[in-house]
Enzyme design. Sequence first.
Site, PDB file in Angstrom:
ATOM      1  N   GLY A   1     -11.520 -56.717   5.920  1.00  0.00           N
ATOM      2  CA  GLY A   1     -12.424 -56.774   4.787  1.00  0.00           C
ATOM      3  C   GLY A   1     -11.773 -56.460   3.457  1.00  0.00           C
ATOM      4  O   GLY A   1     -12.067 -57.102   2.442  1.00  0.00           O
ATOM      5  N   THR A   2     -10.892 -55.473   3.435  1.00  0.00           N
ATOM      6  CA  THR A   2     -10.253 -55.085   2.178  1.00  0.00           C
ATOM      7  C   THR A   2      -9.428 -56.223   1.602  1.00  0.00           C
ATOM      8  O   THR A   2      -9.506 -56.526   0.405  1.00  0.00           O
ATOM      9  CB  THR A   2      -9.373 -53.839   2.379  1.00  0.00           C
ATOM     10  OG1 THR A   2     -10.218 -52.729   2.695  1.00  0.00           O
ATOM     11  CG2 THR A   2      -8.567 -53.523   1.131  1.00  0.00           C
TER      12      THR A   2
ATOM     13  N   ASN B   1     -22.499 -49.855   3.008  1.00  0.00           N
ATOM     14  CA  ASN B   1     -21.867 -49.204   4.156  1.00  0.00           C
ATOM     15  C   ASN B   1     -22.323 -47.773   4.372  1.00  0.00           C
ATOM     16  O   ASN B   1     -22.168 -47.222   5.460  1.00  0.00           O
ATOM     17  CB  ASN B   1     -20.342 -49.228   4.001  1.00  0.00           C
ATOM     18  CG  ASN B   1     -19.886 -48.691   2.659  1.00  0.00           C
ATOM     19  OD1 ASN B   1     -20.295 -49.209   1.611  1.00  0.00           O
ATOM     20  ND2 ASN B   1     -19.043 -47.679   2.662  1.00  0.00           N
TER      21      ASN B   1
ATOM     22  N   SER C   1     -15.078 -58.386   8.539  1.00  0.00           N
ATOM     23  CA  SER C   1     -14.078 -57.570   9.233  1.00  0.00           C
ATOM     24  C   SER C   1     -14.455 -57.451  10.699  1.00  0.00           C
ATOM     25  O   SER C   1     -15.598 -57.104  11.028  1.00  0.00           O
ATOM     26  CB  SER C   1     -13.992 -56.169   8.605  1.00  0.00           C
ATOM     27  OG  SER C   1     -12.973 -55.413   9.201  1.00  0.00           O
TER      28      SER C   1
ATOM     29  N   CYS D   1     -13.591 -44.755   4.610  1.00  0.00           N
ATOM     30  CA  CYS D   1     -12.491 -44.951   3.665  1.00  0.00           C
ATOM     31  C   CYS D   1     -12.435 -43.848   2.615  1.00  0.00           C
ATOM     32  O   CYS D   1     -11.436 -43.706   1.918  1.00  0.00           O
ATOM     33  CB  CYS D   1     -12.631 -46.303   2.969  1.00  0.00           C
ATOM     34  SG  CYS D   1     -12.519 -47.695   4.114  1.00  0.00           S
TER      35      CYS D   1
END
Length: 389
Positions: free
Chosen positions: A69-70, A149, A197, A323
Amino acid sequence: MSYMDHSATSPVNPEVLKEMLPYFTESFGNASTLYALGREARTAMEKARKQVASLIGAQPEEVYFTSGGTESDNIAIKGTASKLKNKGNHIITSDIEHPAVEETCKYLEKNGYQVTYLPVGEEGIVKVSDVETAITPETILITVMHANNEIGTIQPIKEIGALAREKGIYFHTDAVQSVGKIPVNVGDMNVDMLSISAHKLYGPKGIGALYIRKGVRIDPLLHGGGHERGMRPGTENIPGIVGLGKACQIAEDNLEKNMEYVSSLRDRLIKGVLGKIEQSYLNGHPTKRLPNNANFRFSSIEGESLVLQLDAKGINASTGSACSSKKLEPSHVLMAIGLKEVDAHGSLRISLGTENTPQDIDYTIDAIDEVVERLRSMSPLWCATPEDA
């Protein structure tokens, strides 16, 4: 152990692992080679591309494999900024984006771009009218996540996308938390780019995808051998790609059933916690949220202590984004919905999965009640009189 942090990561589905294993050993070919072993790898990769596309209502050629995803977020945002730098330098996003979007936008601000961060209100939802007001002649990109999230709120992506399309502005959404959990259709949502992701939907870590609508032109971040049609060069991670594809196929086949089951667990959890624990509150919108997400706050409680004591009872939960879990400052998401810093520090995110059971939920409710009572008994801030709210 009761694992209840699926927003951080999910276990690999045994069927996914079984599908991946041959591509580490006997089918280990490089998909760019011409001989049989390479062709076998390429065939597997293209099958996975179709599986990912099917889950999100895209065409296979619109799916590009990334490391997660990042990277997908970075390619979408920086790639747009680079490609359209002569057209404009303004980007619109929200106050509650994942760090992969937030930090990328901050990086671009240091390099001459203007970024508008939209407020979300106490329920954590962007107003379409605020998006429209923020648009300028220099706006080249709108990037708003599909589902948050931390607090699980679902954004009005279809409406924002329709506005962006009307104005001729590229629209990207980070759908890492929503793909595989709720219906996602890129056509219905009016998105130009969408990030995925694998490890959020029972696939392996280190693999993801970026949907780029046919006709959308952005610059790649990396340059090399021309893999992924030049958008993401580098030898393809075939085992990971196969795992992502299988995870998407399983998610599509079981989407409605899983949504119904997991949302019933979530509702049982929310009702139990709010009904049993004094001065407990739900963060985010009460209904416009992911079926597996419950984010609570407890007066006079320090969230990290709560997480650690729950861990001692075999319950894995978190205070927010994985994160950001090593940062000392409160969650930017919880601050954006108007919480005081002390309340933001006293929040707990529980994100459920299909392997959780009603018994897990009941045990968790009792465990949270016991730990909260113990922590409050040691807190000089605790007062049993309900707060003004």
